[in-house]
Design a protein around this motif. Structure first.
Motif, PDB file in Angstrom:
ATOM      1  N   GLN A 113      76.367  61.382  34.323  1.00  0.00           N
ATOM      2  CA  GLN A 113      75.589  62.555  33.948  1.00  0.00           C
ATOM      3  C   GLN A 113      74.094  62.328  34.153  1.00  0.00           C
ATOM      4  OE1 GLN A 113      77.051  65.329  33.265  1.00  0.00           O
ATOM      5  NE2 GLN A 113      78.583  65.227  31.657  1.00  0.00           N
ATOM      6  N   ALA A 114      73.662  61.090  34.014  1.00  0.00           N
ATOM      7  CA  ALA A 114      72.225  60.769  34.103  1.00  0.00           C
ATOM      8  C   ALA A 114      72.016  59.605  35.065  1.00  0.00           C
ATOM      9  CB  ALA A 114      71.678  60.423  32.719  1.00  0.00           C
ATOM     10  N   HIS A 117      68.894  57.200  35.129  1.00  0.00           N
ATOM     11  CA  HIS A 117      68.522  56.444  33.926  1.00  0.00           C
ATOM     12  C   HIS A 117      69.460  55.260  33.727  1.00  0.00           C
ATOM     13  CE1 HIS A 117      65.623  59.505  32.547  1.00  0.00           C
ATOM     14  NE2 HIS A 117      66.450  60.355  33.124  1.00  0.00           N
ATOM     15  N   LEU A 175      70.984  62.599  25.272  1.00  0.00           N
ATOM     16  CA  LEU A 175      70.957  62.750  26.719  1.00  0.00           C
ATOM     17  C   LEU A 175      69.969  63.853  27.110  1.00  0.00           C
ATOM     18  CD1 LEU A 175      72.585  61.092  28.734  1.00  0.00           C
ATOM     19  CD2 LEU A 175      74.098  63.055  29.041  1.00  0.00           C
ATOM     20  N   THR A 178      66.372  62.624  26.899  1.00  0.00           N
ATOM     21  CA  THR A 178      66.065  61.654  27.945  1.00  0.00           C
ATOM     22  C   THR A 178      65.937  62.307  29.311  1.00  0.00           C
ATOM     23  OG1 THR A 178      67.263  59.934  26.715  1.00  0.00           O
ATOM     24  CG2 THR A 178      66.804  59.497  29.036  1.00  0.00           C
ATOM     25  N   THR A 179      66.811  63.269  29.590  1.00  0.00           N
ATOM     26  CA  THR A 179      66.861  63.857  30.935  1.00  0.00           C
ATOM     27  C   THR A 179      66.155  65.202  31.036  1.00  0.00           C
ATOM     28  OG1 THR A 179      68.932  65.048  30.533  1.00  0.00           O
ATOM     29  CG2 THR A 179      69.093  62.751  31.296  1.00  0.00           C
TER      30      THR A 179
END
Length: 266
Positions: A113-114, A117, A175, A178-179
């Motif tokens: 998903q990220a 990162h 999440l 962060t994103t």
């Protein structure tokens, strides 16, 4: 708008190995509900087929390891899976690997998903992103039914830590924070459940794939740490997590192999 619609729940049943689903708009603890409801003393008293999923849109009293609590807010993803270890082919002596397998599955799912990162695993059951905790796993068993395993998962998905206590804000993240992106709850839940299923079968199949994959994400390797084993506190350098899930600690007295504990400093 409800976190999960009837169509969402239908999709979860259709697209995962879940045989039974309990959904609550609000619940104190999915693990507590699972233990009290599905882990009854006698199989003849149970009507539930496993794996079972206990899911809530709002967990108000989540639990972590030991006396720790699990903070959650709107937009988080909290659920518990109840699995029959013998049904999955996981013998009693390999059940400690269930927590590590689940953590790896969550870490791999969030990494997809990220992708920009860094996702890492803090032994035995925490997932970190960008140096902060984004997910925790609590695995519990019933003394009367040790073959049944409750796997509690909390993922900070779309929630914000702005409403959390200052101490938690410095330790945890989501999440979304962060994103900068929001993620669909039901599809993410389905991906997580399927990933956990696959890693549980790695534990059962003894293919030697689980721990090499786990070690690629290990946050502690090479770090000086302090660990509370419940009996004593030990300090040293984490050398690795071995194939049985033990933490290998280099201390002044030599190498020690630790099966469980709480990392107090790293």
């Amino acid at each position: 708008m409800l976190p999960f619609t009837a169509e969402d729940l239908k999709a979860v049943r259709a697209e995962t190995f879940i045989e039974h689903l309990d959904y609550f708009e609000s619940l104190a603890s999915t693990n507590s509900w699972a233990l009290h409801t599905h882990c009854t003393p006698s199989p003849s008293e149970r009507e539930t087929s496993f794996p079972a999923l206990v899911l809530t849109g709002n967990q108000t009293a989540g639990r972590g390891r030991g006396n720790n609590a699990w903070w959650s807010a709107a937009g988080g993803l909290t659920f518990s899976l109840v699995v029959d270890a013998s049904q999955l082919g996981i013998p009693l002596e390999k059940q400690p690997l269930i927590a590590l397998a689940t953590g790896l599955a969550v870490c791999e799912t969030l990494a997809r998903q990220a992708p920009e990162h860094t996702l890492q695993l803090k032994w035995p059951n925490d997932v970190f992103i960008a140096g902060k905790k984004v997910s925790g796993i609590l695995v519990e068993t019933s003394a009367s039914q040790p073959g049944l395993v409750v796997i509690g998962v909390g993922v900070n998905l779309n929630n914000s830590f702005l409403s959390a206590e200052a101490e938690l804000q410095s330790l945890g993240t989501s999440l979304y924070e962060t994103t900068g992106q929001k993620f669909p709850l039901a599809p993410t839940l389905i991906d997580l459940i399927n990933a956990i299923e696959n890693r549980l079968y790695d534990v059962a199949g003894d293919r030697g794939e689980l721990m090499p994959a786990w070690r690629r994400y290990c946050l502690l390797t090479g770090r000086d740490i302090r660990i509370n084993t419940g009996r004593e506190t030990r300090a040293g350098t984490c050398l690795e997590i071995d194939d049985q899930g033990y933490l290998i600690l280099q201390t002044e007295d030599g190498r020690e192999r630790i099966i469980s504990g709480t990392i107090e400093h790293f």
